[in-house]
Design a protein around this motif. Structure first.
Motif, PDB file in Angstrom:
ATOM      1  N   CYS A 545       0.584  -1.510   0.478  1.00  0.00           N
ATOM      2  CA  CYS A 545       0.170  -0.080  -0.441  1.00  0.00           C
ATOM      3  C   CYS A 545       0.731   1.288  -0.028  1.00  0.00           C
ATOM      4  N   GLN A 546       0.670   2.235  -0.978  1.00  0.00           N
ATOM      5  CA  GLN A 546       1.545   3.355  -0.984  1.00  0.00           C
ATOM      6  C   GLN A 546       1.678   3.946   0.360  1.00  0.00           C
ATOM      7  N   MET A 547       0.744   4.391   1.100  1.00  0.00           N
ATOM      8  CA  MET A 547       0.493   4.483   2.449  1.00  0.00           C
ATOM      9  C   MET A 547       2.058   4.405   3.294  1.00  0.00           C
ATOM     10  N   TYR A 548       2.339   2.602   3.349  1.00  0.00           N
ATOM     11  CA  TYR A 548       3.235   2.269   4.024  1.00  0.00           C
ATOM     12  C   TYR A 548       4.634   1.917   2.953  1.00  0.00           C
ATOM     13  N   ASP A 549       4.338   1.950   1.874  1.00  0.00           N
ATOM     14  CA  ASP A 549       5.396   1.205   0.879  1.00  0.00           C
ATOM     15  C   ASP A 549       7.310   2.413   1.591  1.00  0.00           C
ATOM     16  N   SER A 550       8.260   1.359   1.344  1.00  0.00           N
ATOM     17  CA  SER A 550       9.691   1.786   1.667  1.00  0.00           C
ATOM     18  C   SER A 550       9.727   3.192   0.854  1.00  0.00           C
ATOM     19  N   ALA A 551       9.969   4.127   0.586  1.00  0.00           N
ATOM     20  CA  ALA A 551      10.693   5.549  -0.092  1.00  0.00           C
ATOM     21  C   ALA A 551      11.169   4.632  -1.102  1.00  0.00           C
ATOM     22  N   LEU A 552      12.564   3.531  -0.964  1.00  0.00           N
ATOM     23  CA  LEU A 552      13.000   3.703  -2.406  1.00  0.00           C
ATOM     24  C   LEU A 552      11.882   2.155  -3.499  1.00  0.00           C
ATOM     25  N   LEU A 553      11.278   1.815  -2.202  1.00  0.00           N
ATOM     26  CA  LEU A 553      10.055   1.447  -3.437  1.00  0.00           C
ATOM     27  C   LEU A 553       9.038   1.884  -4.515  1.00  0.00           C
ATOM     28  N   LEU A 554       9.006   3.431  -3.926  1.00  0.00           N
ATOM     29  CA  LEU A 554       8.173   4.494  -4.710  1.00  0.00           C
ATOM     30  C   LEU A 554       8.575   4.913  -5.344  1.00  0.00           C
ATOM     31  N   LEU A 555      10.227   5.178  -5.186  1.00  0.00           N
ATOM     32  CA  LEU A 555      11.002   6.020  -6.044  1.00  0.00           C
ATOM     33  C   LEU A 555      11.407   5.034  -7.160  1.00  0.00           C
ATOM     34  N   SER A 556      11.107   4.007  -7.183  1.00  0.00           N
ATOM     35  CA  SER A 556      11.848   2.794  -8.188  1.00  0.00           C
ATOM     36  C   SER A 556      11.871   3.145  -9.159  1.00  0.00           C
ATOM     37  N   GLY A 557      13.158   2.901 -10.153  1.00  0.00           N
ATOM     38  CA  GLY A 557      12.729   3.705 -11.632  1.00  0.00           C
ATOM     39  C   GLY A 557      13.265   5.584 -12.164  1.00  0.00           C
TER      40      GLY A 557
END
Length: 798
Positions: A545-557
């Motif tokens: 869930c984006q609310m709790y995803d890590s910063a690196l996962l969200l910044l992937s790519g």
């Protein structure tokens, strides 16, 4: 615990012929790099068996590897949901969001499809339909036409002129074929000018107006939560019919579909045992059938309403059926009604060949997703009447091809910090069987369809989520227990990948230290010691869930992480931090809920990359990750083929990662427990003093009584767990308190009145000065937990 090979099963929905291939892939997937090994049928072996690891013991470095990749099972479909896009989206916003959510899962059936004509034959035999058509005054058998207005040449028929004649036709059909006394009555109502209230995860004032609704009575239908004309709403609606003029080009097919999707979503939300929704789009000349389920939507081509009378009559009867399973309702959940409201209910589940009936502790789910498509998890609190124990029942729609959550829970039996499974049902229903069978004659399903399978799991838990905590100590102990449980699961080679505020449960009252918090919801979990090639082992944003995803996962790519690494235990540990931060910014020390701070809300409402940047700032840029996760950011800047050693070094520190986090919580819990004990003793001493008047044992959220707490350290604790930084002047300014804290919510999410603001007292001003001296840190004694979250304190100017 060493799992037995016989316990491992292929994923739900994988064919029998693929089962041996699955086991073979599991046992031959330990090669790093290069093409996949050609599988050969073998006996089933457990991928978590240590004997299957590479000799260097580094199998966990590629934590997201799965044997299913070689079975060509589709990726998990993932789209924005309404809950992730706005606090309270209006109708046009909802349509846009629903369109994104449906994505490629919109299926248009071919002209020769028999889906519509094959349904509901048991409701009306052909000979009885013919008799009805001859007897009714609303159909002319000579010209083969219903008594519905027709547009004159060169004119566009007004939509409003169709309502009344069509309502008469629908009522006539139900009156003819739904005979006899029954408590499950159906009533056709013109609702084109009636505001039917919506229900969302938070308070809302939105509504919509289906043109014609079928009001229902029965064990699954209750009166709407807000009063409406004719007492009809989405909570007691069997189906609805949308009416349009055939020549009205303003309403395109997609616009009509999205309008119906909004109605269908509200029926799913307000009827929590709904498994599918079917509605009709009707013009003066044709009709279309729309079928919504957790895999998306499919619809028919236009069908002539005057020529295909048998199909039309059967669809009207089926969509208005007195049999709730025909409507798409799960009849294993039943309610007793009193004056149109749910009074009590039961839930029946299967365990092998036997069945078990539980009493519902709450007539409504304690948690449910408000999405139209996807897993759509729904949690029920139930009571075993034989033992008077409370359990948690989870219903979900699992993607075909994914390892069943039941398999993971079976392998994790007896592990502390994890919820324990009582029983489970697999393959309760499949979305592909709710649709047109002819579309599945070929191996490739139509469009972007992904089959989903209904499962039900009974869990040994009272069903209270971590957000229902009542004290700071309970909150920290629950988080610590869940983290320890996550570590134990990881040691069993199962990575959770779905840490949220709804995946952590409070333990039973009086539970041992290791059971104060329980991790559950292993639906997105993966086996971590089955490898796939290093070059393709990238992060997957579709699991959490984006609310709790890590910063690196969200910044992937992005430029910040051009070569992202796969989901690992570090991402889940970071997710625990966001769960903690979310709770602190939305609740006070007693668990009372307030509107979420806008800065934290951006983690969910903004795009993935923006949310990742916000979280980096929240953690103090990259210092947090680099200092506490072995220079993990640097790994994402390296090409996959050049980072193997760094990844191995990083994963070798896994035990230290868990230990350091647990130690922070342990130290904080010990200090907090000691302080609470000192406060209790001081309070008891003050109460026993006959010269002192009796005082309240706990403060109100805005008020600091003059005798509580007995020292400034307790005051710092109180402010610490309020959940957000406040300027000192806010202690005395009502307008500032209203701006920063808003109005508190009750447990059911409804707002409660703000307490009156007391006049500042000298003792209170002294406490305020003490707070200023301590700097509003998370701990007055400066324990290490403040370092972990010191940057989470958001200033008012942010």
């Amino acid at each position: 615990m060493t799992p037995s090979a016989s316990n491992l099963r292929p994923p739900s929905g994988v064919s029998v012929s693929s089962s041996s291939i699955f086991a073979s892939i599991v046992s031959n997937s330990t090669t790093i790099g290069g093409p996949p090994t050609t599988p050969t049928p073998t006996a089933s072996r457990d991928p978590r068996d240590p004997s299957l690891r590479p000799q260097d013991g580094k199998s966990e470095i590629l934590g997201s590897a799965r044997a299913l990749e070689q079975l060509n099972i589709s990726d998990t479909p993932h789209h924005d949901s309404i809950d992730q896009s706005s606090f309270d989206p209006d109708m046009e916003e909802q349509k846009e969001i629903v369109e994104k959510e449906l994505g490629k899962s919109i299926v248009e059936l071919p002209k020769d499809s028999t889906f519509a004509s094959s349904l509901y034959h048991n409701h009306a035999p052909s000979d009885e339909i013919e008799i009805f058509l001859k007897e009714t005054e609303l159909y002319c058998t000579e010209v083969r036409r219903w008594d519905i207005p027709q547009a004159r040449s060169g004119e566009i028929l007004l939509e409003a002129t169709i309502y009344e004649p069509l309502v008469k036709v629908l009522k006539a059909i139900l009156s003819k074929f739904q005979t006899g006394a029954s408590s499950s009555k159906r009533e056709v109502i013109d609702t084109h000018s009636t505001n039917l209230p919506h229900k969302e995860s938070g308070p809302t004032t939105h509504f919509s107006r289906p043109d014609i609704s079928v009001k229902a009575r029965g064990p699954s239908f209750q009166l709407p939560h807000k009063e409406t004309r004719s007492n009809v709403g989405f909570s007691n609606m069997a189906t609805c019919f949308e009416v349009k003029a055939a020549e009205n080009k303003k309403w395109t097919l997609m616009k009509n579909l999205l309008q119906l999707a909004v109605y269908a979503r509200q029926m799913f939300v307000q009827q929590p045992n709904r498994q599918f929704v079917r509605v009709l789009l009707i013009t003066e000349q044709t009709f279309r059938l729309f079928h919504f389920d957790r895999s998306g939507v499919q619809y028919t081509q236009e069908i002539d309403i005057h020529e295909n009378t048998h199909t039309f009559v059967r669809l009207v009867l089926g969509l208005s059926s007195r049999k709730e399973s025909d409507l798409g309702l799960d009849d294993s959940i039943q309610w007793k009604m009193q004056k149109g409201r749910k009074l009590s209910g039961t839930l029946t589940t299967r365990n092998g060949d036997s069945t078990k009936k539980y009493q519902l502790a709450n007539v409504e789910p304690i948690f449910s997703h408000f999405n139209l498509c996807g897993r759509s998890g729904t949690c029920w609190s139930v009571i075993d009447l034989a033992t008077d124990e409370n359990f948690l029942v989870k219903d979900a729609w699992q993607l075909e091809g994914r390892v069943s959550e039941c398999v993971h829970l079976e392998e994790l039996r007896g592990v502390p910090g994890l919820v324990q499974m009582i029983s489970f049902e697999e393959n309760r229903k499949e979305t592909k069987y709710l649709r047109d069978f002819n579309n599945f004659a070929s191996p490739a399903p139509p469009g972007g369809f992904h089959n989903r399978i209904s499962i039900r799991v009974v869990l040994d838990s009272p069903g209270k989520f971590i957000k229902n905590f009542t004290s700071p100590t309970q909150l920290l102990c629950a988080l610590r227990g869940a983290i320890a449980g996550h570590e134990q699961a990881n040691e069993q080679n199962i990575l959770h990948r779905g840490i949220t505020i709804h995946s952590i449960l409070l333990g039973k009252p009086g539970a041992e230290i290791g059971q104060c918090g329980l991790l559950f919801d292993f639906e997105m979990s993966i086996v971590t010691n089955v490898l796939r090639p290093i070059l393709t082992d990238f992060a997957n944003l579709k699991s959490g869930c984006q609310m709790y995803d890590s910063a690196l996962l969200l910044l992937s790519g992005t430029d910040r992480a051009p070569y992202p690494i796969a989901h690992s235990h570090l991402d889940d540990l970071e997710a625990f931090i966001y769960v903690y931060a979310h709770i602190m910014h939305e609740h006070d020390c007693n668990g009372i809920r307030y509107p979420l701070d806008a800065v934290i809300a951006k983690w969910e409402l903004e795009s993935a990359s923006d949310a990742g940047s916000f979280k980096e700032s929240f953690l103090g840029r990259t210092d947090f990750v680099e200092n506490r996760a072995g220079n993990r950011c640097d790994v994402t800047m390296r090409k996959p083929e050049s980072r193997l050693k760094k990844m191995r070094d990083l994963m070798d520190q896994k035990e230290r990662h868990y230990q350091s986090v647990k130690q922070l919580f342990d130290k904080a819990i010990v200090e907090l427990t000691q302080e609470e004990e000192e406060d209790r003793q001081s309070q008891a001493s003050a109460s026993s003093d006959a010269r002192s008047p009796a005082r309240n044992s706990s403060p109100g959220i805005f008020e600091i009584p003059s005798g509580w707490p007995p020292n400034n350290r307790g005051m710092a604790r109180l402010v610490e767990f309020q959940g957000m930084k406040r300027r000192l002047e806010d202690l005395d300014e009502p307008a500032a308190k209203q701006r920063r804290l808003g109005v508190p919510f009750r447990r059911d999410g409804e707002p409660t009145p703000e307490p009156e603001t007391p006049t500042a007292s000298p003792r209170r001003r002294k406490a305020r000065a003490s707070v200023e001296g301590e700097g509003l840190q998370l701990s007055a004694n400066g324990h290490e937990l403040s370092a972990l979250l010191e940057s989470s304190v958001v200033s008012e100017g942010d």
